[in-house]
Design an enzyme around this catalytic site. Structure first.
Site, PDB file in Angstrom:
ATOM      1  CE1 TYR A  34      -2.271   3.243   2.683  1.00 41.46           C
ATOM      2  CE2 TYR A  34      -3.604   2.637   0.792  1.00 41.46           C
ATOM      3  CZ  TYR A  34      -3.326   3.496   1.844  1.00 41.46           C
ATOM      4  OH  TYR A  34      -4.097   4.610   2.026  1.00 41.46           O
ATOM      5  CE  LYS A  70       2.745   5.019   7.946  1.00 45.80           C
ATOM      6  NZ  LYS A  70       1.371   5.003   8.457  1.00 45.80           N
ATOM      7  CG  ASP A  78       5.948   3.702   0.409  1.00 45.84           C
ATOM      8  OD1 ASP A  78       4.737   3.488   0.163  1.00 45.84           O
ATOM      9  OD2 ASP A  78       6.331   4.444   1.337  1.00 45.84           O
TER      10      ASP A  78
HETATM   11  P1  KE4 Z   1      -0.524   8.534   4.473  1.00 46.54           P
HETATM   12  O1  KE4 Z   1      -1.065   9.205   3.237  1.00 46.54           O
HETATM   13  O2  KE4 Z   1      -1.617   7.722   5.168  1.00 46.54           O
HETATM   14  O3  KE4 Z   1       0.224   9.458   5.408  1.00 46.54           O
HETATM   15  O4  KE4 Z   1       0.591   7.483   4.022  1.00 46.54           O
HETATM   16  C1  KE4 Z   1       0.257   6.503   3.057  1.00 46.54           C
HETATM   17  C2  KE4 Z   1       1.227   5.338   3.139  1.00 46.54           C
HETATM   18  C3  KE4 Z   1       2.192   5.210   2.167  1.00 46.54           C
HETATM   19  N1  KE4 Z   1       3.098   4.196   2.206  1.00 46.54           N
HETATM   20  C4  KE4 Z   1       3.062   3.279   3.207  1.00 46.54           C
HETATM   21  C5  KE4 Z   1       4.071   2.166   3.209  1.00 46.54           C
HETATM   22  C6  KE4 Z   1       2.085   3.362   4.229  1.00 46.54           C
HETATM   23  O5  KE4 Z   1       2.054   2.427   5.204  1.00 46.54           O
HETATM   24  C7  KE4 Z   1       1.148   4.408   4.203  1.00 46.54           C
HETATM   25  C8  KE4 Z   1       0.046   4.551   5.249  1.00 46.54           C
HETATM   26  N2  KE4 Z   1      -0.051   3.480   6.185  1.00 46.54           N
HETATM   27  C9  KE4 Z   1      -1.384   3.231   6.707  1.00 46.54           C
HETATM   28  C10 KE4 Z   1      -1.318   2.067   7.689  1.00 46.54           C
HETATM   29  N3  KE4 Z   1      -0.747   0.915   7.217  1.00 46.54           N
HETATM   30  C11 KE4 Z   1      -1.942   4.439   7.360  1.00 46.54           C
HETATM   31  C12 KE4 Z   1      -3.154   4.181   8.223  1.00 46.54           C
HETATM   32  C13 KE4 Z   1      -4.403   4.723   7.594  1.00 46.54           C
HETATM   33  O6  KE4 Z   1      -4.566   4.560   6.364  1.00 46.54           O
HETATM   34  O7  KE4 Z   1      -5.221   5.294   8.357  1.00 46.54           O
END
Ligand code: KE4
Length: 428
Positions: free
Chosen positions: A144, A267, A239
């Site tokens: 993801y 994060k 990523d």
């Molecule tokens: P954000 O747009 O949510 O800040 O980041 C997206 C993203 C991109 N790449 C990786 C590897 C990620 O894990 C994420 C976001 N992670 C999720 C949880 N696995 C965020 C939690 C959520 O979607 O509320």
């Protein structure tokens, strides 16, 4: 546990917010029940609006690597915000952050700050497409990369959890440009590049998959992808929104000794505030506006208060031995959980990297998306609630990694393993 106030809040939220939440995974859809509402957090603990306390293994999905409400982070935010919340003109903290990231991650000669991991990844693939003049990107089943249109093609995390691997609203013409292959499958990658390598702008991967539970790369796999990208002129994009600054100070690229062409972050570098970043070689990053023609922008990018929270967090994790201690506590947790499951006769397996782990209700090993999908998600849901009722908050999905912070000490891990002994007995 009493959840009356959370229940009332969720009823109100559900009338006004899609699914009652501002991000799908928070809704407990895949584990059932209703989410609790946080009142406050401190160290390894979350406290909900009904006064319940939980050992927290989500940590806001990664940012809280030094524990919630760390005094040094709060002090940095309080001090900075007194000078103003946002300027819309450059401020010195943006420079300090860029100096910190490029010092910690040598593959990043330059960086651009953004406001989320999604912004970082969609900007990185736009750069890959602009710099190579090619349109196709490669991603991996179960990985993801945020909710950018090009990624919601067999995505993991929320999309997978909600069982909507190909989200409506993503134009087929765009989805067609995203090629998806199995993670950890050397031959599938070689075959794809042999077929269309010359059309691939970039390959984006979570070097350690944290959005289909937690899956580690097989020996030599990341190097194999590095070689394929180099051979075919495609950009290798790590990523590291989740793994960055967590699995090692320099992220997965340091842990596995791979130099990607571009990296994305989020994060931890926000310390709980909205921050993302992408970076890479100077000859690539200099093509980003206004130094180059590839457009990318953001009103609050490099926001001083967010930079202060991120910089204070980076200072904490640069302490000598921080990641060694994090790795040790992660192993202590996972070893204890596996022992508790064995004693209860429950088929259970963990995967682990410093500060992050995966829980599977199946025998190991787990090395692919298919392996992860074969885990008993229903039993995970029952385990999740059994643990929640005993004051332990795990990720509310069988397809998410869990997170350990430096605030998770022996007491927290002991409490967790004791709760697990009872919870495994309940689900056996
Ligand atoms: P954000 O747009 O949510 O800040 O980041 C997206 C993203 C991109 N790449 C990786 C590897 C990620 O894990 C994420 C976001 N992670 C999720 C949880 N696995 C965020 C939690 C959520 O979607 O509320």
């Amino acid at each position: 546990m009493n959840h009356a106030r959370s229940h009332d809040l969720f009823a109100r939220a559900s009338a006004l917010l899609p699914g009652g939440v501002n991000s799908p995974v928070r809704a407990f859809k895949s584990v059932g029940g209703e989410p609790f509402f946080a009142q406050r957090a401190e160290g390894a603990y979350l406290f909900d609006v009904d006064g319940n306390r939980y050992v927290d293994y989500v940590g806001s999905w990664g940012p809280m690597i030094a524990g919630h409400a760390h005094p040094q982070v709060l002090d940095a935010v309080a001090k900075t915000m007194r000078d103003g919340l946002s300027f819309g003109v450059p401020n010195a903290l943006e420079v300090t952050m860029a100096e910190a990231i490029t010092a910690i991650v040598p593959s990043c000669e330059m960086v651009r700050m953004v406001n989320s991991g999604t912004e970082a990844t969609l900007s990185a693939i736009r750069l890959a497409r602009g710099a190579t003049g090619r349109n196709r990107i490669v991603k991996f089943e179960g990985c993801y990369h945020g909710h950018g249109d090009s990624f919601l093609v067999k995505a993991g995390s929320g999309a997978l959890t909600l069982g909507l691997p190909n989200s409506p609203g993503v134009p087929g013409a765009l989805a067609d440009l995203t090629l998806t292959i199995p993670y950890n499958d050397f031959e599938a990658a070689t075959q794809l590049f042999d077929e269309v390598g010359g059309e691939i702008a970039g390959l984006i991967i979570e070097p350690i998959v944290g959005n289909a539970n937690c899956i580690l790369p097989r020996d030599g796999y990341l190097q194999h992808l590095r070689e394929l990208c180099t051979k075919h002129g495609a950009l290798l994009i790590f990523d590291e929104v989740m793994t960055g600054f967590r699995v090692a100070l320099g992220g997965a690229q340091q842990r596995y000794g791979i130099t990607p062409d571009l990296s994305t972050f989020g994060k931890i570098i926000g310390g709980g505030m909205p921050v993302g970043a992408f970076g890479g070689r100077r000859e690539l990053m200099s093509q980003i506006a206004p130094s180059g023609p590839i457009y990318q922008a953001g009103t609050l990018s490099g926001n001083p208060v967010a930079m202060a929270a991120g910089l204070a967090t980076l200072e904490l994790i640069r302490a000598p031995g921080f990641h060694d201690a994090l790795e040790a506590s992660t192993h202590a947790l996972c070893d204890g959980l596996e022992a508790a499951a064995r004693d209860a006769g429950v088929a259970f397996h963990t995967t682990r990297a410093p500060g992050m782990f995966g829980l599977y209700f199946r025998e190991g090993p787990v090395e692919s998306f298919a392996d992860a999908m074969a885990s008993d998600a229903v039993k995970f849901g029952r385990f999740f609630h059994a643990m929640l009722e005993r004051g332990v908050y795990l990720a509310p999905s069988a397809f998410e990694a869990g997170f350990v912070s430096s605030a998770h000490g022996e007491a927290e891990i002991a409490h967790t393993i004791n709760a697990a002994r009872a919870a495994f007995a309940e689900v056996a």
